[in-house]
Motif scaffolding. Sequence first.
Motif, PDB file in Angstrom:
ATOM      1  N   LEU A  41      -0.850  -3.539   7.803  1.00 43.31           N
ATOM      2  CA  LEU A  41       0.336  -2.134   6.389  1.00 43.31           C
ATOM      3  C   LEU A  41       1.158  -3.637   5.093  1.00 43.31           C
ATOM      4  CD1 LEU A  41       2.681  -0.050   8.947  1.00 43.31           C
ATOM      5  CD2 LEU A  41      -0.090   0.645   7.868  1.00 43.31           C
TER       6      LEU A  41
ATOM      7  N   ALA B  75       3.270  -4.471  12.591  1.00 41.59           N
ATOM      8  CA  ALA B  75       2.958  -4.311  10.969  1.00 41.59           C
ATOM      9  C   ALA B  75       3.004  -5.670  10.932  1.00 41.59           C
ATOM     10  CB  ALA B  75       3.259  -3.935  10.148  1.00 41.59           C
TER      11      ALA B  75
ATOM     12  N   TRP C 280       0.617  -1.299   0.143  1.00 40.96           N
ATOM     13  CA  TRP C 280      -0.071  -0.171  -0.282  1.00 40.96           C
ATOM     14  C   TRP C 280       0.881   1.573   0.114  1.00 40.96           C
ATOM     15  CZ3 TRP C 280      -3.065  -3.737   2.842  1.00 40.96           C
ATOM     16  CH2 TRP C 280      -3.983  -4.424   2.676  1.00 40.96           C
TER      17      TRP C 280
ATOM     18  N   TRP D 104     -10.144  -7.843  14.674  1.00 37.35           N
ATOM     19  CA  TRP D 104     -10.457  -6.429  14.682  1.00 37.35           C
ATOM     20  C   TRP D 104     -11.841  -6.431  14.263  1.00 37.35           C
ATOM     21  CZ3 TRP D 104     -10.519 -10.832  11.086  1.00 37.35           C
ATOM     22  CH2 TRP D 104     -11.355 -10.978  10.748  1.00 37.35           C
TER      23      TRP D 104
ATOM     24  N   THR E 225      -8.091  -4.361   5.896  1.00 41.50           N
ATOM     25  CA  THR E 225      -8.262  -3.472   5.145  1.00 41.50           C
ATOM     26  C   THR E 225      -6.991  -2.671   5.347  1.00 41.50           C
ATOM     27  OG1 THR E 225      -9.630  -1.658   5.023  1.00 41.50           O
ATOM     28  CG2 THR E 225      -9.968  -3.023   3.586  1.00 41.50           C
ATOM     29  N   HIS E 226      -6.292  -1.864   4.452  1.00 37.88           N
ATOM     30  CA  HIS E 226      -4.999  -1.172   4.568  1.00 37.88           C
ATOM     31  C   HIS E 226      -5.242  -0.188   6.150  1.00 37.88           C
ATOM     32  CE1 HIS E 226      -2.226   2.754   3.966  1.00 37.88           C
ATOM     33  NE2 HIS E 226      -1.618   1.756   4.433  1.00 37.88           N
ATOM     34  N   ASN E 227      -4.800   0.097   7.290  1.00 40.38           N
ATOM     35  CA  ASN E 227      -4.594   0.446   8.444  1.00 40.38           C
ATOM     36  C   ASN E 227      -5.249  -0.309   9.568  1.00 40.38           C
ATOM     37  OD1 ASN E 227      -2.145   1.990   8.140  1.00 40.38           O
ATOM     38  ND2 ASN E 227      -3.923   3.576   7.228  1.00 40.38           N
ATOM     39  N   THR E 228      -5.814  -1.334   9.285  1.00 42.40           N
ATOM     40  CA  THR E 228      -7.029  -2.353  10.408  1.00 42.40           C
ATOM     41  C   THR E 228      -6.240  -2.234  10.977  1.00 42.40           C
ATOM     42  OG1 THR E 228      -8.297  -2.684   9.042  1.00 42.40           O
ATOM     43  CG2 THR E 228      -8.464  -4.436  10.996  1.00 42.40           C
ATOM     44  N   GLU E 229      -6.119  -1.870  12.290  1.00 39.83           N
ATOM     45  CA  GLU E 229      -5.478  -2.774  13.964  1.00 39.83           C
ATOM     46  C   GLU E 229      -6.052  -4.231  14.400  1.00 39.83           C
ATOM     47  OE1 GLU E 229      -5.818  -0.018  17.168  1.00 39.83           O
ATOM     48  OE2 GLU E 229      -4.307   1.251  15.690  1.00 39.83           O
TER      49      GLU E 229
ATOM     50  N   ASP F  33       3.601   2.065   2.437  1.00 39.55           N
ATOM     51  CA  ASP F  33       4.146   2.667   4.221  1.00 39.55           C
ATOM     52  C   ASP F  33       5.389   1.689   3.545  1.00 39.55           C
ATOM     53  OD1 ASP F  33       1.866   3.118   5.192  1.00 39.55           O
ATOM     54  OD2 ASP F  33       0.971   1.330   4.238  1.00 39.55           O
TER      55      ASP F  33
ATOM     56  N   THR G 220      -0.736  -3.395  13.359  1.00 41.28           N
ATOM     57  CA  THR G 220      -1.828  -2.733  12.114  1.00 41.28           C
ATOM     58  C   THR G 220      -1.355  -3.261  10.561  1.00 41.28           C
ATOM     59  OG1 THR G 220      -0.990  -0.664  13.562  1.00 41.28           O
ATOM     60  CG2 THR G 220      -1.765  -0.127  11.100  1.00 41.28           C
TER      61      THR G 220
END
Length: 129
Positions: free
Chosen positions: A91, A61, A51, A124, A74-78, A53, A89
């Motif tokens: 990434l 990550a 993505w 999550w 998805t991107h940046n989901t914790e 990063d 996260t």
Amino acid sequence: MRLALTLAGLTLATTLTGCDNTTEKAREVRASAYTLSEAETKKGNVGLAAWGDQLKPGMKAIAVSRDLIQAGLTHNTEVTIEGLPGTYTVLDKMNKRWTDHIDILMADRQDARDWGRQDVTIRWEVPAE
């Protein structure tokens, strides 16, 4: 006035119950580990994730298989990972050949080898439907 009191009551109830319009999801996946060594990443772009990063040693990550993206990772989901402290996260994405799989970024090659491959439960939150 009555409407205002009703709205105030609903706001208070939402605050007290912690309703934040999210739903927790859990899934058992296969987990492996990787490091930022050039042998384990794209040549010439060490640490550059799918993505965009820039990954660095010590970051919490993970990379996810693409089917998990469809499940809300998805991107940046914790994410919390069974057996590991803290929050990670999302990434990075894994190659399309993987399913129900995460790859955990680790700073040390020996730690990654010691982790090996394990089945774990990840958790999550996603927006409520």
